[in-house]
Write a protein that holds these residues in place. Structure first.
Motif, PDB file in Angstrom:
ATOM      1  N   LEU A  68      97.858  92.324  62.649  1.00 21.05           N
ATOM      2  CA  LEU A  68      99.128  92.368  61.917  1.00 21.05           C
ATOM      3  C   LEU A  68      99.659  93.779  61.734  1.00 21.05           C
ATOM      4  O   LEU A  68     100.761  93.958  61.216  1.00 21.05           O
ATOM      5  N   ALA A  69      98.898  94.790  62.158  1.00 17.95           N
ATOM      6  CA  ALA A  69      99.266  96.178  61.879  1.00 17.95           C
ATOM      7  C   ALA A  69     100.577  96.601  62.529  1.00 17.95           C
ATOM      8  O   ALA A  69     101.223  97.558  62.070  1.00 17.95           O
ATOM      9  N   ASP A  70     100.998  95.892  63.578  1.00 19.54           N
ATOM     10  CA  ASP A  70     102.236  96.270  64.267  1.00 19.54           C
ATOM     11  C   ASP A  70     103.477  95.658  63.608  1.00 19.54           C
ATOM     12  O   ASP A  70     104.594  95.815  64.107  1.00 19.54           O
ATOM     13  N   GLY A  71     103.301  94.950  62.501  1.00 12.50           N
ATOM     14  CA  GLY A  71     104.446  94.402  61.778  1.00 12.50           C
ATOM     15  C   GLY A  71     104.950  93.082  62.317  1.00 12.50           C
ATOM     16  O   GLY A  71     106.077  92.676  61.998  1.00 12.50           O
ATOM     17  N   ALA A  72     104.151  92.410  63.124  1.00 10.25           N
ATOM     18  CA  ALA A  72     104.574  91.123  63.681  1.00 10.25           C
ATOM     19  C   ALA A  72     103.358  90.242  63.927  1.00 10.25           C
ATOM     20  O   ALA A  72     102.257  90.736  64.187  1.00 10.25           O
ATOM     21  N   LEU A  73     103.573  88.946  63.821  1.00 14.20           N
ATOM     22  CA  LEU A  73     102.553  87.963  64.193  1.00 14.20           C
ATOM     23  C   LEU A  73     103.063  87.280  65.452  1.00 14.20           C
ATOM     24  O   LEU A  73     103.907  86.382  65.403  1.00 14.20           O
ATOM     25  N   SER A  74     102.570  87.732  66.602  1.00 15.37           N
ATOM     26  CA  SER A  74     103.026  87.210  67.890  1.00 15.37           C
ATOM     27  C   SER A  74     102.312  85.917  68.226  1.00 15.37           C
ATOM     28  O   SER A  74     101.346  85.513  67.569  1.00 15.37           O
ATOM     29  N   ARG A  75     102.777  85.268  69.283  1.00 12.68           N
ATOM     30  CA  ARG A  75     102.100  84.049  69.718  1.00 12.68           C
ATOM     31  C   ARG A  75     100.687  84.365  70.203  1.00 12.68           C
ATOM     32  O   ARG A  75      99.761  83.588  69.982  1.00 12.68           O
ATOM     33  N   PHE A  76     100.532  85.514  70.856  1.00 12.19           N
ATOM     34  CA  PHE A  76      99.190  85.939  71.274  1.00 12.19           C
ATOM     35  C   PHE A  76      98.281  86.100  70.062  1.00 12.19           C
ATOM     36  O   PHE A  76      97.118  85.672  70.077  1.00 12.19           O
ATOM     37  N   ASP A  77      98.810  86.731  68.991  1.00 10.65           N
ATOM     38  CA  ASP A  77      98.026  86.906  67.769  1.00 10.65           C
ATOM     39  C   ASP A  77      97.614  85.548  67.197  1.00 10.65           C
ATOM     40  O   ASP A  77      96.472  85.356  66.767  1.00 10.65           O
ATOM     41  N   GLY A  78      98.573  84.612  67.180  1.00  9.64           N
ATOM     42  CA  GLY A  78      98.279  83.291  66.646  1.00  9.64           C
ATOM     43  C   GLY A  78      97.191  82.584  67.426  1.00  9.64           C
ATOM     44  O   GLY A  78      96.269  81.995  66.850  1.00  9.64           O
ATOM     45  N   VAL A  79      97.278  82.652  68.760  1.00 10.64           N
ATOM     46  CA  VAL A  79      96.265  82.009  69.603  1.00 10.64           C
ATOM     47  C   VAL A  79      94.909  82.687  69.409  1.00 10.64           C
ATOM     48  O   VAL A  79      93.864  82.019  69.361  1.00 10.64           O
ATOM     49  N   ALA A  80      94.911  84.019  69.270  1.00 12.66           N
ATOM     50  CA  ALA A  80      93.657  84.744  69.049  1.00 12.66           C
ATOM     51  C   ALA A  80      93.013  84.324  67.727  1.00 12.66           C
ATOM     52  O   ALA A  80      91.789  84.152  67.643  1.00 12.66           O
ATOM     53  N   LEU A  81      93.817  84.141  66.696  1.00 13.08           N
ATOM     54  CA  LEU A  81      93.289  83.708  65.400  1.00 13.08           C
ATOM     55  C   LEU A  81      92.726  82.289  65.485  1.00 13.08           C
ATOM     56  O   LEU A  81      91.669  81.993  64.910  1.00 13.08           O
ATOM     57  N   LEU A  82      93.423  81.412  66.211  1.00 13.67           N
ATOM     58  CA  LEU A  82      92.926  80.042  66.377  1.00 13.67           C
ATOM     59  C   LEU A  82      91.626  80.027  67.181  1.00 13.67           C
ATOM     60  O   LEU A  82      90.733  79.214  66.913  1.00 13.67           O
ATOM     61  N   ALA A  83      91.523  80.927  68.162  1.00 13.63           N
ATOM     62  CA  ALA A  83      90.267  81.043  68.910  1.00 13.63           C
ATOM     63  C   ALA A  83      89.143  81.494  67.979  1.00 13.63           C
ATOM     64  O   ALA A  83      88.002  81.034  68.091  1.00 13.63           O
ATOM     65  N   GLY A  84      89.484  82.391  67.057  1.00 13.68           N
ATOM     66  CA  GLY A  84      88.505  82.819  66.065  1.00 13.68           C
ATOM     67  C   GLY A  84      88.076  81.661  65.181  1.00 13.68           C
ATOM     68  O   GLY A  84      86.898  81.554  64.810  1.00 13.68           O
ATOM     69  N   MET A  85      89.027  80.787  64.824  1.00 15.91           N
ATOM     70  CA  MET A  85      88.688  79.618  64.026  1.00 15.91           C
ATOM     71  C   MET A  85      87.700  78.723  64.774  1.00 15.91           C
ATOM     72  O   MET A  85      86.716  78.228  64.194  1.00 15.91           O
ATOM     73  N   LEU A  86      87.941  78.515  66.061  1.00 20.67           N
ATOM     74  CA  LEU A  86      87.040  77.694  66.869  1.00 20.67           C
ATOM     75  C   LEU A  86      85.644  78.320  66.924  1.00 20.67           C
ATOM     76  O   LEU A  86      84.632  77.616  66.834  1.00 20.67           O
ATOM     77  N   ALA A  87      85.600  79.645  67.041  1.00 19.06           N
ATOM     78  CA  ALA A  87      84.310  80.335  67.075  1.00 19.06           C
ATOM     79  C   ALA A  87      83.562  80.170  65.750  1.00 19.06           C
ATOM     80  O   ALA A  87      82.344  79.961  65.734  1.00 19.06           O
ATOM     81  N   VAL A  88      84.290  80.246  64.626  1.00 22.94           N
ATOM     82  CA  VAL A  88      83.656  80.081  63.319  1.00 22.94           C
ATOM     83  C   VAL A  88      83.126  78.661  63.156  1.00 22.94           C
ATOM     84  O   VAL A  88      82.022  78.439  62.636  1.00 22.94           O
ATOM     85  N   LEU A  89      83.903  77.666  63.590  1.00 21.92           N
ATOM     86  CA  LEU A  89      83.442  76.275  63.527  1.00 21.92           C
ATOM     87  C   LEU A  89      82.165  76.085  64.347  1.00 21.92           C
ATOM     88  O   LEU A  89      81.232  75.405  63.923  1.00 21.92           O
TER      89      LEU A  89
END
Length: 324
Positions: free
Chosen positions: A121-142
């Motif tokens: 989020l440091a660049d001031g935007a939540l891009s689609r790439f950022d969103g997919v990366a976060l969801l991938a992180g969720m899958l990894a945590v699960l």
């Protein structure tokens, strides 16, 4: 008069949101049982995703409707409320135990996710790439949670117990279908109602969508965590209350922000992000400090709970006076 009416509508939206999320979880869990899905996988869904369903739906609809402030404020504000208000209040009711497993595994993982999400989020935007990366992180945590539940350390099976206790009772197939469909429809409807009323309230009060997301919306969507924490205390399993909060905070960052970014990328003010993300990080660190040495190691007592609640009230006052 309009402000009072909007507050009533928002309150109704919160009640409908919490009720429909519970019905959806009950119904979908029962359907999964009917399909032969393991209790472990059902428990992962209930614990990891179930309590964050209100935040997920509200943030997703807010992003789609072009009000990203509510989406971002809901995710960050819910995490702040989870620790300051929910965990603090629960500790005031009954002192909480922070188990050694949480200190070794869940808290370091939470801090890693906090740092990684902040970097995205440091660049001031939540891009689609950022969103997919976060969801991938969720899958990894699960996946990690599933492995931990299947291979609990000797004397520390908290994750497995937490997953098992979260699985709802079986339901007949017809009732499971009914609750799943009804819960889903009401989830979407109540989320849209809540976002609509929150946007109007922000306009009436002359504040940004972000402030409404950080305050009213965040508190309302965090109420299921309060109910779960108090229920754990009543069962004499206070360490589960801490585990539930940490799990919810993980999914608020990974799933709530991830879904919003993947559906409708948005930009935001970096100054506001620095303030609210910094405060959220401070509350996360407070759990670390309490767990490792403030007061009695591994124990969150009433004194520490009072400090957390006081800090949360101070944060709300800061938001109020900085946007008058």
């Amino acid at each position: 008069m309009l402000i009072a009416a909007l507050l009533v509508v928002i309150a109704i939206g919160f009640v409908a949101l919490a009720w429909s999320a519970e019905r959806f979880v009950d119904g979908s869990s029962a359907l999964a049982r009917q399909l032969g899905v393991s209790s472990l996988l059902i428990g992962l869904t209930v614990v990891g995703i179930g309590t964050s369903l209100p935040e997920m739906l509200v943030s997703a609809i807010a992003a789609i409707d072009g009000t990203p402030g509510i989406a971002l404020g809901n995710a960050l504000g819910s995490n702040i409320a989870n620790v300051g208000l929910i965990l603090g209040t629960t500790a005031l009711v009954s002192p909480l135990v922070i188990s050694p497993g949480i200190l070794r595994r869940e808290i370091p993982l939470l801090m890693l996710v906090v740092v990684a999400t902040g970097a995205l989020l440091a660049d001031g935007a939540l891009s689609r790439f950022d969103g997919v990366a976060l969801l991938a992180g969720m899958l990894a945590v699960l996946t990690w949670m599933a492995w931990q539940a299947r291979h609990p350390e000797r004397g520390d099976a908290m994750i497995a117990r937490e997953l098992e206790s979260a699985v709802p009772e079986p339901l007949p197939l017809a009732q499971a279908l009914r609750w799943t469909l009804l819960g889903l429809v009401l989830l979407i409807a109540s989320s849209r109602l809540l976002v609509w009323a929150s946007v109007l309230l922000a306009g009436q009060l002359g504040v940004s969508d972000l402030i409404i997301g950080l305050t009213i919306v965040a508190i309302g969507t965090s109420l299921p965590e309060l109910a779960a924490g108090l229920a754990s205390v009543r069962r004499g399993e206070s360490e589960l209350a801490v585990g539930n909060i940490i799990g919810s905070n993980l999914f608020n960052l990974l799933a709530v922000l991830g879904i919003a970014g993947a559906i409708a990328p948005f930009a935001f003010d970096q100054g506001d992000l620095a303030r609210d993300y910094g405060i959220m990080t401070g509350f996360m660190l407070a759990i670390l400090v309490v767990g490792y040495g403030l007061g009695r190691r591994g124990r969150l007592g009433r004194w520490e709970g009072g400090l957390l609640v006081g800090a949360y009230i101070a944060y709300q006052a800061l938001l109020f006076f900085s946007h008058r």
